[in-house]
Design a protein around this motif. Structure first.
Motif, PDB file in Angstrom:
ATOM      1  N   ALA A   1      12.269  29.048 -32.372  1.00  0.00           N
ATOM      2  CA  ALA A   1      12.547  29.268 -31.125  1.00  0.00           C
ATOM      3  C   ALA A   1      11.621  28.254 -30.078  1.00  0.00           C
ATOM      4  CB  ALA A   1      11.721  30.641 -30.804  1.00  0.00           C
ATOM      5  N   GLN A   2      10.593  27.618 -30.610  1.00  0.00           N
ATOM      6  CA  GLN A   2       9.849  26.754 -30.083  1.00  0.00           C
ATOM      7  C   GLN A   2      10.821  25.430 -29.928  1.00  0.00           C
ATOM      8  OE1 GLN A   2       8.325  27.846 -32.820  1.00  0.00           O
ATOM      9  NE2 GLN A   2       7.676  26.316 -34.187  1.00  0.00           N
ATOM     10  N   ASN A   3      11.781  25.193 -30.483  1.00  0.00           N
ATOM     11  CA  ASN A   3      12.641  24.084 -30.386  1.00  0.00           C
ATOM     12  C   ASN A   3      13.664  24.053 -29.338  1.00  0.00           C
ATOM     13  OD1 ASN A   3      11.604  22.527 -32.665  1.00  0.00           O
ATOM     14  ND2 ASN A   3      12.421  23.471 -34.069  1.00  0.00           N
ATOM     15  N   TRP A   4      13.895  25.171 -28.774  1.00  0.00           N
ATOM     16  CA  TRP A   4      14.784  25.667 -27.523  1.00  0.00           C
ATOM     17  C   TRP A   4      13.948  25.868 -26.470  1.00  0.00           C
ATOM     18  CZ3 TRP A   4      19.662  24.166 -28.854  1.00  0.00           C
ATOM     19  CH2 TRP A   4      19.826  24.136 -30.329  1.00  0.00           C
ATOM     20  N   GLU A   5      14.607  25.560 -25.414  1.00  0.00           N
ATOM     21  CA  GLU A   5      14.160  25.956 -23.929  1.00  0.00           C
ATOM     22  C   GLU A   5      15.103  27.023 -23.332  1.00  0.00           C
ATOM     23  OE1 GLU A   5      12.895  23.992 -19.698  1.00  0.00           O
ATOM     24  OE2 GLU A   5      13.571  22.717 -21.312  1.00  0.00           O
ATOM     25  N   VAL A   6      14.845  27.903 -22.972  1.00  0.00           N
ATOM     26  CA  VAL A   6      15.378  28.868 -22.352  1.00  0.00           C
ATOM     27  C   VAL A   6      15.700  28.719 -20.937  1.00  0.00           C
ATOM     28  CG1 VAL A   6      15.858  31.512 -21.590  1.00  0.00           C
ATOM     29  CG2 VAL A   6      14.912  31.004 -23.819  1.00  0.00           C
ATOM     30  N   LEU A   7      16.844  28.447 -20.406  1.00  0.00           N
ATOM     31  CA  LEU A   7      16.860  28.288 -19.014  1.00  0.00           C
ATOM     32  C   LEU A   7      16.231  29.115 -18.097  1.00  0.00           C
ATOM     33  CD1 LEU A   7      20.736  27.216 -18.653  1.00  0.00           C
ATOM     34  CD2 LEU A   7      18.761  25.555 -18.558  1.00  0.00           C
ATOM     35  N   PRO A   8      15.377  28.582 -16.925  1.00  0.00           N
ATOM     36  CA  PRO A   8      14.813  29.393 -16.092  1.00  0.00           C
ATOM     37  C   PRO A   8      15.555  30.424 -15.332  1.00  0.00           C
ATOM     38  CG  PRO A   8      14.121  27.098 -15.662  1.00  0.00           C
ATOM     39  CD  PRO A   8      15.322  27.335 -16.633  1.00  0.00           C
ATOM     40  N   GLY A   9      15.440  31.740 -15.463  1.00  0.00           N
ATOM     41  CA  GLY A   9      16.121  32.780 -14.722  1.00  0.00           C
ATOM     42  C   GLY A   9      17.159  33.179 -15.635  1.00  0.00           C
ATOM     43  N   ALA A  10      17.458  32.696 -17.103  1.00  0.00           N
ATOM     44  CA  ALA A  10      18.366  33.239 -17.942  1.00  0.00           C
ATOM     45  C   ALA A  10      18.317  34.685 -18.342  1.00  0.00           C
ATOM     46  CB  ALA A  10      18.491  32.361 -19.226  1.00  0.00           C
ATOM     47  N   SER A  11      17.187  35.035 -18.681  1.00  0.00           N
ATOM     48  CA  SER A  11      17.112  36.433 -19.145  1.00  0.00           C
ATOM     49  C   SER A  11      17.341  37.387 -17.876  1.00  0.00           C
ATOM     50  CB  SER A  11      15.627  36.791 -19.697  1.00  0.00           C
ATOM     51  OG  SER A  11      15.503  36.128 -20.756  1.00  0.00           O
ATOM     52  N   GLU A  12      16.853  36.971 -16.796  1.00  0.00           N
ATOM     53  CA  GLU A  12      17.144  37.779 -15.662  1.00  0.00           C
ATOM     54  C   GLU A  12      18.498  37.888 -15.394  1.00  0.00           C
ATOM     55  OE1 GLU A  12      16.390  38.391 -10.934  1.00  0.00           O
ATOM     56  OE2 GLU A  12      15.212  36.506 -11.956  1.00  0.00           O
ATOM     57  N   THR A  13      19.254  36.801 -15.251  1.00  0.00           N
ATOM     58  CA  THR A  13      20.484  36.940 -14.907  1.00  0.00           C
ATOM     59  C   THR A  13      21.491  37.477 -15.995  1.00  0.00           C
ATOM     60  OG1 THR A  13      20.336  34.730 -13.680  1.00  0.00           O
ATOM     61  CG2 THR A  13      22.738  35.217 -14.696  1.00  0.00           C
ATOM     62  N   LEU A  14      21.127  37.339 -17.292  1.00  0.00           N
ATOM     63  CA  LEU A  14      22.006  38.178 -18.324  1.00  0.00           C
ATOM     64  C   LEU A  14      21.783  39.706 -18.285  1.00  0.00           C
ATOM     65  CD1 LEU A  14      21.331  35.530 -21.305  1.00  0.00           C
ATOM     66  CD2 LEU A  14      23.460  36.122 -20.013  1.00  0.00           C
ATOM     67  N   SER A  15      20.483  40.040 -17.930  1.00  0.00           N
ATOM     68  CA  SER A  15      20.137  41.339 -17.774  1.00  0.00           C
ATOM     69  C   SER A  15      20.707  42.095 -16.798  1.00  0.00           C
ATOM     70  CB  SER A  15      18.685  41.675 -17.628  1.00  0.00           C
ATOM     71  OG  SER A  15      18.107  41.516 -18.610  1.00  0.00           O
ATOM     72  N   ARG A  16      20.926  41.377 -15.641  1.00  0.00           N
ATOM     73  CA  ARG A  16      21.601  41.941 -14.297  1.00  0.00           C
ATOM     74  C   ARG A  16      22.877  42.002 -14.510  1.00  0.00           C
ATOM     75  NH1 ARG A  16      18.744  39.745  -9.062  1.00  0.00           N
ATOM     76  NH2 ARG A  16      20.348  40.625  -8.197  1.00  0.00           N
ATOM     77  N   CYS A  17      23.568  41.190 -15.161  1.00  0.00           N
ATOM     78  CA  CYS A  17      24.967  41.192 -15.825  1.00  0.00           C
ATOM     79  C   CYS A  17      25.328  42.090 -16.402  1.00  0.00           C
ATOM     80  CB  CYS A  17      25.445  39.682 -16.314  1.00  0.00           C
ATOM     81  SG  CYS A  17      25.582  38.345 -14.937  1.00  0.00           S
ATOM     82  N   ARG A  18      24.601  42.672 -17.391  1.00  0.00           N
ATOM     83  CA  ARG A  18      24.838  43.648 -18.107  1.00  0.00           C
ATOM     84  C   ARG A  18      24.563  45.081 -17.457  1.00  0.00           C
ATOM     85  NH1 ARG A  18      21.305  44.165 -22.998  1.00  0.00           N
ATOM     86  NH2 ARG A  18      23.024  45.627 -23.759  1.00  0.00           N
ATOM     87  N   GLN A  19      23.591  44.909 -16.566  1.00  0.00           N
ATOM     88  CA  GLN A  19      23.539  46.152 -15.856  1.00  0.00           C
ATOM     89  C   GLN A  19      24.679  46.699 -14.981  1.00  0.00           C
ATOM     90  OE1 GLN A  19      20.039  45.274 -13.587  1.00  0.00           O
ATOM     91  NE2 GLN A  19      18.506  45.829 -15.366  1.00  0.00           N
TER      92      GLN A  19
END
Length: 145
Positions: free
Chosen positions: A12-30
Motif C-alpha cells: 500500500a505504501q507504493n500507491w497513493e489513493v486519490l483525495p476523496g476517493a473513499s468518500e466518493t466510492l462510499s457515496r456511490c455505493r450508498q
C-alpha cells in the motif's frame, strides 16, 4: 531482486489513493451503484486495492491479464458490462487516459468521464461536463442528474 520488487509493488505504501476517493466510492455505493474496476494491470491489483482499503467498494476487478484484452479493446469493456450485468447506456467509466478510457468506453456506448487535473492538458473533443478535475467532482454530477 526482481521478484522482491515485483512483490513489493503490491504494498500500500507504493500507491497513493486519490483525495476523496473513499468518500466518493462510499457515496456511490450508498446510492446503489454497482461498481467494478477495469484496468490494464495484472492479478496483483486485487491485493493492491485490498491493502489500500478500496477493494470492498467494488463488485468485480477485471484486469487485462484476466480478460486477455487490454483497453482500448472493446472486448474488455464488454466483459465488464457482462460482469456488472448492465447495458452500455446504463454504465459509466471514469479514467485518466483519453484514448484507453474516455474514447474506448464511449465507443462501446458507455458514458465516460476523463479524470484530468487542472494543468494536465486538455483534449479538445472532450465536453467540459465530461472532465473531472478530481474524483469528488463525480458526486456533483451524479447529484445534478
Amino acid at each position: 531482486m526482481a521478484e522482491n520488487l515485483y512483490q513489493d509493488y503490491c504494498s500500500a505504501q507504493n500507491w497513493e489513493v486519490l483525495p476523496g476517493a473513499s468518500e466518493t466510492l462510499s457515496r456511490c455505493r450508498q446510492r446503489g451503484f454497482r461498481m467494478g474496476v477495469v484496468s490494464n494491470f495484472d492479478n496483483r491489483l486485487e491485493k493492491i486495492l485490498s491493502r489500500c482499503d478500496l477493494r470492498h467498494h467494488f463488485e468485480f476487478v477485471l484486469t487485462s491479464e484476466a480478460a486477455g484484452f487490454a483497453k482500448p479493446d472493446r472486448k474488455i469493456f464488454e466483459e465488464a458490462l457482462r460482469l456488472g450485468g448492465v447495458p452500455p447506456g446504463q454504465a459509466a467509466h471514469v479514467g485518466d487516459d483519453y484514448t484507453r478510457d474516455y474514447r474506448a468506453a464511449r465507443a462501446v456506448g458507455m458514458h465516460s468521464f476523463l479524470l484530468r487535473a487542472a494543468g494536465q492538458g486538455e483534449e479538445p473533443v472532450v465536453p467540459p461536463e465530461h472532465v473531472l478535475p478530481t474524483l469528488s467532482h463525480l458526486l456533483a454530477l451524479i447529484e445534478k442528474g
